[in-house]
Design a protein around this motif. Sequence first.
Motif, short mmCIF file in Angstrom:
data_model
loop_
_atom_site.label_atom_id
_atom_site.label_comp_id
_atom_site.label_asym_id
_atom_site.label_seq_id
_atom_site.Cartn_x
_atom_site.Cartn_y
_atom_site.Cartn_z
N ASP A 133 0.85 -1.19 0.00
CA ASP A 133 0.00 0.00 0.00
C ASP A 133 0.88 1.24 0.00
OD1 ASP A 133 0.71 0.76 2.71
OD2 ASP A 133 -0.76 -0.68 3.45
N GLY A 134 0.25 2.40 -0.11
CA GLY A 134 0.99 3.65 -0.19
C GLY A 134 1.78 3.98 1.06
N LEU A 135 1.21 3.70 2.23
CA LEU A 135 1.94 3.97 3.48
C LEU A 135 3.23 3.16 3.54
CD1 LEU A 135 -0.91 4.12 6.17
CD2 LEU A 135 0.54 6.01 5.36
N GLU A 136 3.14 1.89 3.19
CA GLU A 136 4.32 1.03 3.20
C GLU A 136 5.34 1.51 2.14
OE1 GLU A 136 5.34 -3.71 3.60
OE2 GLU A 136 3.56 -3.14 2.44
N ALA A 137 4.85 2.01 1.01
CA ALA A 137 5.74 2.52 -0.04
C ALA A 137 6.57 3.70 0.48
CB ALA A 137 4.94 2.93 -1.27
N VAL A 138 5.92 4.62 1.18
CA VAL A 138 6.63 5.78 1.73
C VAL A 138 7.65 5.32 2.77
CG1 VAL A 138 6.39 7.93 3.04
CG2 VAL A 138 4.71 7.36 1.27
N GLU A 139 7.22 4.43 3.66
CA GLU A 139 8.11 3.96 4.73
C GLU A 139 9.31 3.20 4.16
OE1 GLU A 139 9.99 1.30 7.29
OE2 GLU A 139 8.34 0.44 6.15
N LEU A 140 9.07 2.31 3.20
CA LEU A 140 10.17 1.54 2.61
C LEU A 140 11.11 2.42 1.78
CD1 LEU A 140 8.40 -1.80 1.56
CD2 LEU A 140 10.06 -1.46 3.40
N THR A 141 10.56 3.45 1.14
CA THR A 141 11.42 4.37 0.39
C THR A 141 12.36 5.09 1.35
OG1 THR A 141 9.73 4.65 -1.31
CG2 THR A 141 11.47 6.30 -1.24
N GLN A 142 11.84 5.51 2.50
CA GLN A 142 12.68 6.18 3.50
C GLN A 142 13.74 5.23 4.05
OE1 GLN A 142 9.52 7.34 6.15
NE2 GLN A 142 9.44 9.41 5.32
N ARG A 143 13.36 4.00 4.31
CA ARG A 143 14.27 3.05 4.95
C ARG A 143 15.28 2.43 3.97
NH1 ARG A 143 13.37 -2.30 6.40
NH2 ARG A 143 11.14 -2.12 6.06
N LEU A 144 14.81 2.03 2.77
CA LEU A 144 15.66 1.29 1.84
C LEU A 144 16.41 2.17 0.84
CD1 LEU A 144 13.18 -1.63 1.03
CD2 LEU A 144 15.08 -1.64 2.66
N ARG A 145 15.96 3.40 0.65
CA ARG A 145 16.59 4.33 -0.30
C ARG A 145 16.82 3.72 -1.69
NH1 ARG A 145 16.63 9.52 2.08
NH2 ARG A 145 16.62 9.12 4.29
N PRO A 146 15.72 3.25 -2.32
CA PRO A 146 15.88 2.70 -3.67
C PRO A 146 16.26 3.80 -4.65
CG PRO A 146 13.57 3.03 -3.19
CD PRO A 146 14.32 3.33 -1.91
N HIS A 147 16.75 3.41 -5.81
CA HIS A 147 17.06 4.38 -6.87
C HIS A 147 15.80 4.82 -7.59
CE1 HIS A 147 21.01 2.08 -6.70
NE2 HIS A 147 21.27 3.28 -6.23
N LEU A 148 14.73 3.98 -7.51
CA LEU A 148 13.48 4.24 -8.22
C LEU A 148 12.34 3.47 -7.56
CD1 LEU A 148 12.73 4.88 -11.73
CD2 LEU A 148 11.86 2.67 -11.03
N VAL A 149 11.12 4.04 -7.64
CA VAL A 149 9.92 3.38 -7.12
C VAL A 149 8.92 3.21 -8.26
CG1 VAL A 149 7.99 3.57 -5.50
CG2 VAL A 149 10.23 4.47 -4.85
N THR A 150 8.36 2.00 -8.41
CA THR A 150 7.20 1.83 -9.30
C THR A 150 5.97 1.92 -8.40
OG1 THR A 150 7.01 -0.59 -9.13
CG2 THR A 150 8.47 0.30 -10.85
N MET A 151 4.96 2.66 -8.83
CA MET A 151 3.82 2.97 -7.97
C MET A 151 2.50 2.70 -8.67
SD MET A 151 3.11 4.42 -4.93
CE MET A 151 4.57 5.37 -4.51
N ASP A 152 1.65 1.88 -8.03
CA ASP A 152 0.28 1.73 -8.51
C ASP A 152 -0.50 2.94 -7.98
OD1 ASP A 152 -2.05 0.67 -9.60
OD2 ASP A 152 -2.41 -0.70 -7.93
N ILE A 153 -1.66 3.21 -8.55
CA ILE A 153 -2.45 4.36 -8.09
C ILE A 153 -3.50 3.92 -7.06
CG2 ILE A 153 -4.13 6.11 -8.78
CD1 ILE A 153 -2.37 6.80 -11.02
#
Length: 154
Positions: free
Chosen positions: A42-62
């Motif tokens: 979900d979107g909350l997990e996407a934000v949290e994982l982006t902060q924690r894992l620092r990926p180079h890119l995120v693919t995002m469903d709407i």
Amino acid sequence: MNANLPNPLRVLVAEDSPTARRLLVEIIRADPGMQVVGEAKDGLEAVELTQRLRPHLVTMDIQMPNLDGLEATRRIMTEVPTPVVVVSTLVERDIQTSMSALRAGALAVLQKLVGPESPDFERESRHLRDTLRAMAGVKVVRHWPARTSASPAR
């Protein structure tokens, strides 16, 4: 591979459908220059994982529970600016949704792939990976949250 891009390219996949998420992960993993470092449901997990894992890119469903992909993209761009590519079924039907995704900070909007049974699957998979590589090389800037009320100048 572009010499300016990290190898492997670290990708976070945000998709609530387990089937669609698995397909996207497999398409990305088919490229030896890409690595899926996390999967958000979900979107909350996407934000949290982006902060924690620092990926180079995120693919995002709407369309996702708890926090949709548009708001998750906004938060990522204000909290931890990271290139975001929206991959959704909504983009083909609704140009407004695509424009909203771009305004939220997404760099590109792609149609979700149907699956391996599609005659265009290999071509579409290649296009997806090429787009991810290209967008990962874009320098993104922090988006500042809009002010809710302006204070009068004294």
